[in-house]
Design a protein around this motif. Structure first.
Motif, PDB file in Angstrom:
ATOM      1  N   LEU A   1       0.827  -1.220   0.000  1.00 41.22           N
ATOM      2  CA  LEU A   1       0.000   0.000   0.000  1.00 41.22           C
ATOM      3  C   LEU A   1       0.860   1.267   0.000  1.00 41.22           C
ATOM      4  CD1 LEU A   1      -2.741  -1.077   2.586  1.00 41.22           C
ATOM      5  CD2 LEU A   1      -3.013  -0.854   0.112  1.00 41.22           C
TER       6      LEU A   1
ATOM      7  N   THR B   1     -14.896  -2.403   6.723  1.00 40.96           N
ATOM      8  CA  THR B   1     -13.617  -1.728   6.978  1.00 40.96           C
ATOM      9  C   THR B   1     -12.932  -2.419   8.156  1.00 40.96           C
ATOM     10  OG1 THR B   1     -12.592   0.471   7.238  1.00 40.96           O
ATOM     11  CG2 THR B   1     -14.548   0.022   8.569  1.00 40.96           C
TER      12      THR B   1
ATOM     13  N   LEU C   1     -13.250   0.973   0.443  1.00 39.94           N
ATOM     14  CA  LEU C   1     -12.054   1.742   0.756  1.00 39.94           C
ATOM     15  C   LEU C   1     -12.348   3.219   0.493  1.00 39.94           C
ATOM     16  CD1 LEU C   1      -9.283  -0.518  -0.814  1.00 39.94           C
ATOM     17  CD2 LEU C   1     -10.377  -0.661   1.433  1.00 39.94           C
TER      18      LEU C   1
ATOM     19  N   GLU D   1     -10.184   5.822   6.375  1.00 45.82           N
ATOM     20  CA  GLU D   1      -9.261   4.932   7.089  1.00 45.82           C
ATOM     21  C   GLU D   1      -7.817   5.227   6.691  1.00 45.82           C
ATOM     22  OE1 GLU D   1     -11.116   4.096   4.554  1.00 45.82           O
ATOM     23  OE2 GLU D   1      -9.927   2.921   3.158  1.00 45.82           O
TER      24      GLU D   1
ATOM     25  N   LEU E   1      -3.817   4.049   5.896  1.00 41.55           N
ATOM     26  CA  LEU E   1      -3.275   2.903   5.155  1.00 41.55           C
ATOM     27  C   LEU E   1      -3.062   1.720   6.085  1.00 41.55           C
ATOM     28  CD1 LEU E   1      -0.651   4.318   2.616  1.00 41.55           C
ATOM     29  CD2 LEU E   1      -3.054   3.719   2.251  1.00 41.55           C
TER      30      LEU E   1
ATOM     31  N   GLN F   1      -4.895   0.918   8.494  1.00 43.97           N
ATOM     32  CA  GLN F   1      -6.195   0.269   8.704  1.00 43.97           C
ATOM     33  C   GLN F   1      -6.636  -0.493   7.454  1.00 43.97           C
ATOM     34  OE1 GLN F   1      -7.806   3.955  10.221  1.00 43.97           O
ATOM     35  NE2 GLN F   1      -8.179   2.997  12.217  1.00 43.97           N
ATOM     36  N   ARG F   2      -6.224  -0.016   6.284  1.00 46.10           N
ATOM     37  CA  ARG F   2      -6.486  -0.807   5.073  1.00 46.10           C
ATOM     38  C   ARG F   2      -5.767  -2.153   5.164  1.00 46.10           C
ATOM     39  NH1 ARG F   2      -6.407   3.539   0.105  1.00 46.10           N
ATOM     40  NH2 ARG F   2      -8.047   4.668   1.191  1.00 46.10           N
TER      41      ARG F   2
ATOM     42  N   PHE G   1      -7.499  -4.338   7.645  1.00 44.62           N
ATOM     43  CA  PHE G   1      -8.734  -4.887   7.072  1.00 44.62           C
ATOM     44  C   PHE G   1      -8.428  -6.087   6.164  1.00 44.62           C
ATOM     45  CE2 PHE G   1     -12.296  -4.172   3.821  1.00 44.62           C
ATOM     46  CZ  PHE G   1     -13.162  -5.010   4.506  1.00 44.62           C
TER      47      PHE G   1
ATOM     48  N   LEU H   1     -14.636  -5.638  -3.536  1.00 41.99           N
ATOM     49  CA  LEU H   1     -13.877  -4.456  -3.132  1.00 41.99           C
ATOM     50  C   LEU H   1     -14.550  -3.226  -3.747  1.00 41.99           C
ATOM     51  CD1 LEU H   1     -11.294  -4.154  -1.478  1.00 41.99           C
ATOM     52  CD2 LEU H   1      -9.984  -4.266  -3.603  1.00 41.99           C
TER      53      LEU H   1
ATOM     54  N   VAL I   1     -11.138   8.043  -3.826  1.00 42.25           N
ATOM     55  CA  VAL I   1      -9.838   7.381  -3.691  1.00 42.25           C
ATOM     56  C   VAL I   1      -9.012   7.674  -4.942  1.00 42.25           C
ATOM     57  CG1 VAL I   1      -8.686   5.136  -3.467  1.00 42.25           C
ATOM     58  CG2 VAL I   1     -10.851   5.563  -2.274  1.00 42.25           C
TER      59      VAL I   1
ATOM     60  N   ASP J   1      -3.815   4.821  -5.638  1.00 41.69           N
ATOM     61  CA  ASP J   1      -4.049   4.162  -4.347  1.00 41.69           C
ATOM     62  C   ASP J   1      -5.007   2.982  -4.516  1.00 41.69           C
ATOM     63  OD1 ASP J   1      -2.382   5.779  -2.929  1.00 41.69           O
ATOM     64  OD2 ASP J   1      -3.958   7.141  -2.228  1.00 41.69           O
TER      65      ASP J   1
ATOM     66  N   ALA K   1      -4.222  -0.865  -3.700  1.00 38.97           N
ATOM     67  CA  ALA K   1      -5.105  -1.655  -2.834  1.00 38.97           C
ATOM     68  C   ALA K   1      -5.517  -2.954  -3.520  1.00 38.97           C
ATOM     69  CB  ALA K   1      -6.335  -0.838  -2.446  1.00 38.97           C
TER      70      ALA K   1
END
Ligand code: SF4
Length: 335
Positions: A32, A174, A211, A215, A217, A219-220, A223, A237, A254, A258, A262
């Protein structure tokens, strides 16, 4: 082919390819955080992993909403909440329209048809409608039926499995640590409890999220790792498409790169799952992004419209799959 230049990450990704076991949280976070010039290398790696562990076939699914809008929950990204001023009205769809939607979905070559309702969980009226709808579709159309009806009791899980619902969708949305920032009317754990019952029932588990809710990164990555622990059969997604009237109406969309980071990161965390492009890809990535995603770990698409926003025309997606030489997964292969 582009190569990852960080030796530790390259080795971790090679291990994913060899073993089919996903990247750990630190590895996901490293993907990420890759610089822009390394995004193509991440997508190439994710594509190799997808081809090795899932093969070239792409699963195509249609969705229909039997009950739209008026949900009592407060998920801040959702225009179907009755607590916000979003211009989505509560609507019920009757059985003949449901069967017709399934028929049209099957005609595109899709193998999955998902019946969706905007509810906290189904009441008896909704269960009765789903019961009748599933029976009518099974009688008339050759397609797998999935459902997404919110949180379930054990009796409801057992009934859906018994009437032939093949897969159940319930998104964790999330990371557990971020969930209370975007939903206050129920907990992440309540969602997780439904998913565990679905898994135990023998239905396939479909669980993903959105996404771009604010949040971090980290937390991404959290998740993606939490999803990997659940080991769902399918992960849809979504990227936030900020809807008017919701608390996230003014959230930024987003960034396209990014989103691609993801996609690669989630594929590398979940090497064997069906990774589905769901809502928001058009505004986040544009038409080109569909191609990048399909060559970067995605192996399933939703055709036609999403629940509250318009998607791409099915013919566009199917023509793209043809061009990429990715066959649509056959119905017999999914049964
Ligand atoms: S995400 Fe689901 S539970 Fe949350 S408000 Fe929307 S329809 Fe209701």
């Amino acid at each position: 082919m582009a190569e990852l230049t960080d030796p530790a990450l390259a080795a971790a990704v090679d291990a994913v390819y060899e073993t089919g076991t996903g990247l750990d949280e630190a590895g996901v976070l490293a993907v990420l955080r890759l610089p822009d010039e390394q995004v193509p290398a991440a997508l190439d790696a994710a594509h190799r992993v997808r081809m090795r562990w899932c093969g070239p076939a792409v699963e195509v699914e249609g969705i229909v909403s039997v009950k739209t809008g008026g949900c009592p929950e407060d998920c801040h990204f959702c225009s179907q909440s009755g607590l916000f001023t979003s211009p989505v009205r509560a609507v019920w769809l009757e059985i003949p329209a449901l069967v017709e939607a399934a028929r049209q979905t099957a005609a595109t070559g899709a193998t999955e048809f998902c019946i969706v309702a905007a509810v906290r969980g189904p009441d008896e009226r909704l269960m009765a409608q789903v019961r009748a709808g599933v029976a009518a579709i099974r009688e008339a159309v050759d397609i797998n039926i999935a459902a997404s009806l919110g949180m379930l009791s054990l009796e409801q899980v057992d009934e859906l499995a018994a009437i032939g619902v093949h897969r159940y969708n319930h998104n964790l949305e999330t990371a557990r640590s971020f969930f209370p920032s975007v939903v206050t009317t129920h907990t992440w754990q309540e969602r997780f409890d439904t998913l565990r019952m679905v898994r135990d029932s023998g239905m396939e588990v479909c669980c993903g999220g959105i996404l771009g809710l604010g949040e971090k990164l980290e937390q991404r990555a959290e998740f993606a790792t939490q999803l990997a622990e659940l080991d769902p059969d399918e992960v849809p997604l979504n990227f936030l498409n900020p809807r008017p009237g919701t608390p996230l109406a003014a959230a930024p969309i987003v960034d396209g790169r990014d989103a691609l980071r993801a996609i690669a990161a989630f594929r590398l965390a979940l090497p064997r799952t069906v990774l589905r492009y769901a809502g928001g890809r058009e505004i986040t990535l544009g038409d080109l992004g569909t191609r990048d995603g399909l060559l970067g770990g995605v192996n399933a698409v939703i055709v036609g419209n999403y629940l509250t926003t318009l998607g791409r025309a099915p013919a566009d997606d199917l023509a793209l799959l043809d061009e990429l030489k990715m066959p649509v997964k056959a119905l017999s292969a999914t049964l």
